[in-house]
Write an enzyme that holds these catalytic residues in place. Structure first.
Site, PDB file in Angstrom:
ATOM      1  N   ALA A  46     -31.439 118.122 -63.904  1.00 48.51           N
ATOM      2  CA  ALA A  46     -32.811 117.707 -63.624  1.00 48.51           C
ATOM      3  C   ALA A  46     -33.171 117.757 -62.134  1.00 48.51           C
ATOM      4  O   ALA A  46     -34.186 118.362 -61.763  1.00 48.51           O
ATOM      5  CB  ALA A  46     -33.066 116.309 -64.192  1.00 48.51           C
ATOM      6  N   ASP A 226     -32.180 113.613 -67.975  1.00 47.62           N
ATOM      7  CA  ASP A 226     -33.196 114.614 -67.685  1.00 47.62           C
ATOM      8  C   ASP A 226     -34.589 114.010 -67.654  1.00 47.62           C
ATOM      9  O   ASP A 226     -35.495 114.584 -67.070  1.00 47.62           O
ATOM     10  CB  ASP A 226     -33.121 115.734 -68.719  1.00 47.62           C
ATOM     11  CG  ASP A 226     -31.892 116.589 -68.515  1.00 47.62           C
ATOM     12  OD1 ASP A 226     -31.978 117.591 -67.791  1.00 47.62           O
ATOM     13  OD2 ASP A 226     -30.824 116.238 -69.059  1.00 47.62           O
ATOM     14  N   ASN A 236     -31.196 112.958 -72.438  1.00 46.58           N
ATOM     15  CA  ASN A 236     -30.090 113.604 -71.736  1.00 46.58           C
ATOM     16  C   ASN A 236     -29.452 114.635 -72.658  1.00 46.58           C
ATOM     17  O   ASN A 236     -29.829 114.773 -73.819  1.00 46.58           O
ATOM     18  CB  ASN A 236     -29.067 112.561 -71.279  1.00 46.58           C
ATOM     19  CG  ASN A 236     -28.092 113.120 -70.257  1.00 46.58           C
ATOM     20  OD1 ASN A 236     -28.489 113.750 -69.286  1.00 46.58           O
ATOM     21  ND2 ASN A 236     -26.801 112.916 -70.481  1.00 46.58           N
ATOM     22  N   LYS A 237     -28.478 115.346 -72.138  1.00 46.52           N
ATOM     23  CA  LYS A 237     -27.800 116.396 -72.897  1.00 46.52           C
ATOM     24  C   LYS A 237     -27.364 115.878 -74.275  1.00 46.52           C
ATOM     25  O   LYS A 237     -26.837 114.772 -74.394  1.00 46.52           O
ATOM     26  CB  LYS A 237     -26.579 116.892 -72.118  1.00 46.52           C
ATOM     27  CG  LYS A 237     -25.775 117.952 -72.835  1.00 46.52           C
ATOM     28  CD  LYS A 237     -26.550 119.248 -72.986  1.00 46.52           C
ATOM     29  CE  LYS A 237     -25.717 120.289 -73.728  1.00 46.52           C
ATOM     30  NZ  LYS A 237     -26.426 121.567 -73.848  1.00 46.52           N
TER      31      LYS A 237
END
Length: 320
Positions: A46, A226, A236-237
């Site tokens: 990010a 992110d 997030n991932k």
């Protein structure tokens, strides 16, 4: 070395798609090439995407000088190159706000975005290391997910910057890095950064994380984001949510480290976020597949959010 920078009239960035086998620096002078680098994940993370977006406006301002319609289209194309991480659009909009002042003003703003992310990494490292030792004792063992080091920022990192700081203090007992499917950012990128820093680590398959936590093999989960929504939901991932559930069950802290530039007060909660799907080709050529790049961890599973300016203890009912 910096993951991304402006060097002699162009954007230079480390190509993360060929690590750890090769350390290749791409030199980018066109908007099309920058968008390709963003979408191929040559540059990712990010904060790094925020810097890429800001520099992308500078590239566009030079490439489309004298063509206002083309410039507007180019800036918009960079802004929407990936939809989930808030930093990309934020970096683009910030630099684009200086377009009327000319190229040098745009570039100065983009460099300011870069410099702020560098400073943020240093601040997060200190705050996060202090909190981890407060919660887990003098030598914590941590489990981390995806890549949150200098490759995801400019230098230093977010969650991995905390790990590096613990290592510098002699206060790190061990690291488990999840491999992070489907592109193995944990095994390839986090592993590369940890090895360069001289930190011992083990790579674990993604699905093993909650079991390893249940077995007492880590004292905390620490990862990046992110986008952090106004209510504290963390985007997030993909795989982050399962680690959060595992951490809750094991009774260990789940810590999110991200700069203030990743906090998005305009997005109320995770349900309002567009989750990018990377397509089946990254997973398998043999069948249809579902391949979300991110997931959403509900705020009630998050112990604390650590930014460059503050620590928000969601487990104590504090609000962003």
């Amino acid at each position: 070395m910096r993951t991304i920078d402006w060097v002699d009239g162009a954007v230079e960035l480390i190509d993360q798609t060929v690590l750890p086998d090769q350390l290749t620096v791409l030199r980018i002078t066109t908007v099309a090439d920058l968008i390709a680098a963003i979408q191929s994940l040559a540059v990712r993370g990010a904060p790094a995407l925020g810097v890429a977006g800001a520099f992308g406006v500078a590239v566009a301002a030079r490439e489309f000088a004298g063509d206002p319609d083309g410039l507007a289209r180019a800036v918009r194309a960079v802004e929407v190159a990936r939809p989930t991480a808030v930093n990309l659009a934020r970096g683009v909009r910030r630099a684009a706000a200086r377009l009327d002042d000319g190229f040098e003003a745009v570039l100065a703003e983009a460099c300011a975005v870069r410099d702020e992310e560098i400073a943020a990494s240093e601040a997060m490292a200190m705050r996060g290391a202090d909190l981890l030792t407060e919660l887990c004792g003098e030598r914590p063992r941590v489990l981390t997910h995806c890549n949150t080091g200098g490759l995801a920022t400019v230098v230093g990192g977010t969650a991995l910057a905390v790990v590096f700081e613990l290592h510098r203090r002699g206060a790190l007992a061990g690291v488990i890095a999840s491999e992070t499917r489907p592109l193995l950012q944990g095994a390839r990128l986090t592993g590369w950064e940890l090895a360069r820093a001289g930190i011992d680590f083990r790579v674990a398959v993604d699905s093993a994380g909650p079991f390893l936590l249940a077995r007492g093999e880590a004292d905390a989960v620490i990862l990046g984001a992110d986008r952090i929504c106004a209510n504290g939901d963390v985007v997030n991932k993909v795989g982050s949510y399962s680690h959060a559930l595992g951490a809750q069950r094991a009774g260990v802290p789940f810590l999110v480290v991200a700069p203030e530039s990743t906090v998005d007060p305009d997005t109320p909660d995770g349900a309002a976020v567009e989750i990018e799907d990377r397509g089946a080709a990254e997973v398998t050529p043999y069948s249809a597949a579902v391949n979300p790049a991110f997931d959403i961890t509900p705020h009630d599973l998050v112990t604390a959010i650590i930014t460059d300016r503050r620590i928000v203890r969601l487990d104590r009912g504090e609000k962003l």
